[in-house]
Motif scaffolding. Sequence first.
Motif, PDB file in Angstrom:
ATOM      1  N   LYS A 180      -1.386 -12.777  26.224  1.00 12.31           N
ATOM      2  CA  LYS A 180      -1.747 -12.596  27.627  1.00 12.31           C
ATOM      3  C   LYS A 180      -3.211 -12.888  27.923  1.00 12.31           C
ATOM      4  CE  LYS A 180       1.884  -9.199  28.508  1.00 12.31           C
ATOM      5  NZ  LYS A 180       2.223  -7.832  28.997  1.00 12.31           N
ATOM      6  N   TRP A 181      -4.049 -12.917  26.880  1.00 13.61           N
ATOM      7  CA  TRP A 181      -5.478 -13.103  27.089  1.00 13.61           C
ATOM      8  C   TRP A 181      -6.069 -13.994  26.009  1.00 13.61           C
ATOM      9  CZ3 TRP A 181      -6.760 -10.829  31.590  1.00 13.61           C
ATOM     10  CH2 TRP A 181      -6.016  -9.724  32.002  1.00 13.61           C
ATOM     11  N   ILE A 182      -7.239 -14.555  26.314  1.00 13.63           N
ATOM     12  CA  ILE A 182      -8.044 -15.230  25.307  1.00 13.63           C
ATOM     13  C   ILE A 182      -9.241 -14.327  25.050  1.00 13.63           C
ATOM     14  CG2 ILE A 182      -9.395 -17.278  24.720  1.00 13.63           C
ATOM     15  CD1 ILE A 182      -7.672 -18.854  26.694  1.00 13.63           C
ATOM     16  N   TYR A 183      -9.383 -13.865  23.807  1.00 16.99           N
ATOM     17  CA  TYR A 183     -10.424 -12.900  23.464  1.00 16.99           C
ATOM     18  C   TYR A 183     -11.624 -13.605  22.828  1.00 16.99           C
ATOM     19  CZ  TYR A 183      -6.451  -9.709  23.928  1.00 16.99           C
ATOM     20  OH  TYR A 183      -5.349  -9.023  24.392  1.00 16.99           O
ATOM     21  N   LEU A 184     -12.794 -13.348  23.378  1.00 17.09           N
ATOM     22  CA  LEU A 184     -14.034 -13.826  22.780  1.00 17.09           C
ATOM     23  C   LEU A 184     -14.663 -12.643  22.052  1.00 17.09           C
ATOM     24  CD1 LEU A 184     -15.558 -15.931  25.722  1.00 17.09           C
ATOM     25  CD2 LEU A 184     -13.832 -16.586  24.033  1.00 17.09           C
ATOM     26  N   LEU A 185     -14.755 -12.742  20.734  1.00 17.74           N
ATOM     27  CA  LEU A 185     -15.233 -11.624  19.920  1.00 17.74           C
ATOM     28  C   LEU A 185     -16.594 -11.945  19.322  1.00 17.74           C
ATOM     29  CD1 LEU A 185     -11.890 -10.944  17.985  1.00 17.74           C
ATOM     30  CD2 LEU A 185     -12.616  -9.963  20.145  1.00 17.74           C
TER      31      LEU A 185
END
Length: 215
Positions: free
Chosen positions: A80-85
Amino acid sequence: MPTVKDYFIILVSLIASAIIVWLLYKPIKRLIYTKRYKFIYYRKINKVAHYEDFYLINRFRLIKDKNNLITIDHILFGNKWIYLLQDYYFRGILSGKEEDDSWHLDNGKQKRFITNPLKDNAKFVRLLSKNTQIDENMFITIGVYNDDLILKRVGETLNNNYLTNIKQLPKLIKALEKREVDTLNEEELEQVVLDLSKLNSSLDKKDERQKRSKK
């Protein structure tokens, strides 16, 4: 044949060795963690990608201009999301509010100000969205920090911008994936992964893209 005195000496030696190990354990562990925290975080994040069946790009680098190169430590592509870590390691107590430009770090020996990581991460979203035409609302940023850091006065995080220790990261991602929003289109997501891989300016491409398995 060993005497009682010999056994006593052995016992005292073992106790002394145990005390030395106990005294040195935390300093040595902290030293290793300081030097290797990025690898430690990578293993945890890679495990999340594996078990959740997510795409993962590590050490993503983007040319901002001729003299500036920004690095996003991990890009995790959820359902559901694109995570920038982003990886962080701080010792002591870190305090600040989302609207502050700088936060206060006190490790007991010295006090200093650091750039607000939430604002830094928000900049990464805007820059990446500008260069890829991906809607900013598709991104969630997560600043990942060491478990022994004490974080104070941050308050509620707004605009899909989070901070969490590495231990709680899998739990946070699970909670975010349970939000009642549309699931990302599989084919479009694969294309985004390919586009970002091509956009990646890193000189070392090895292991930077991990393709999830098909179930």
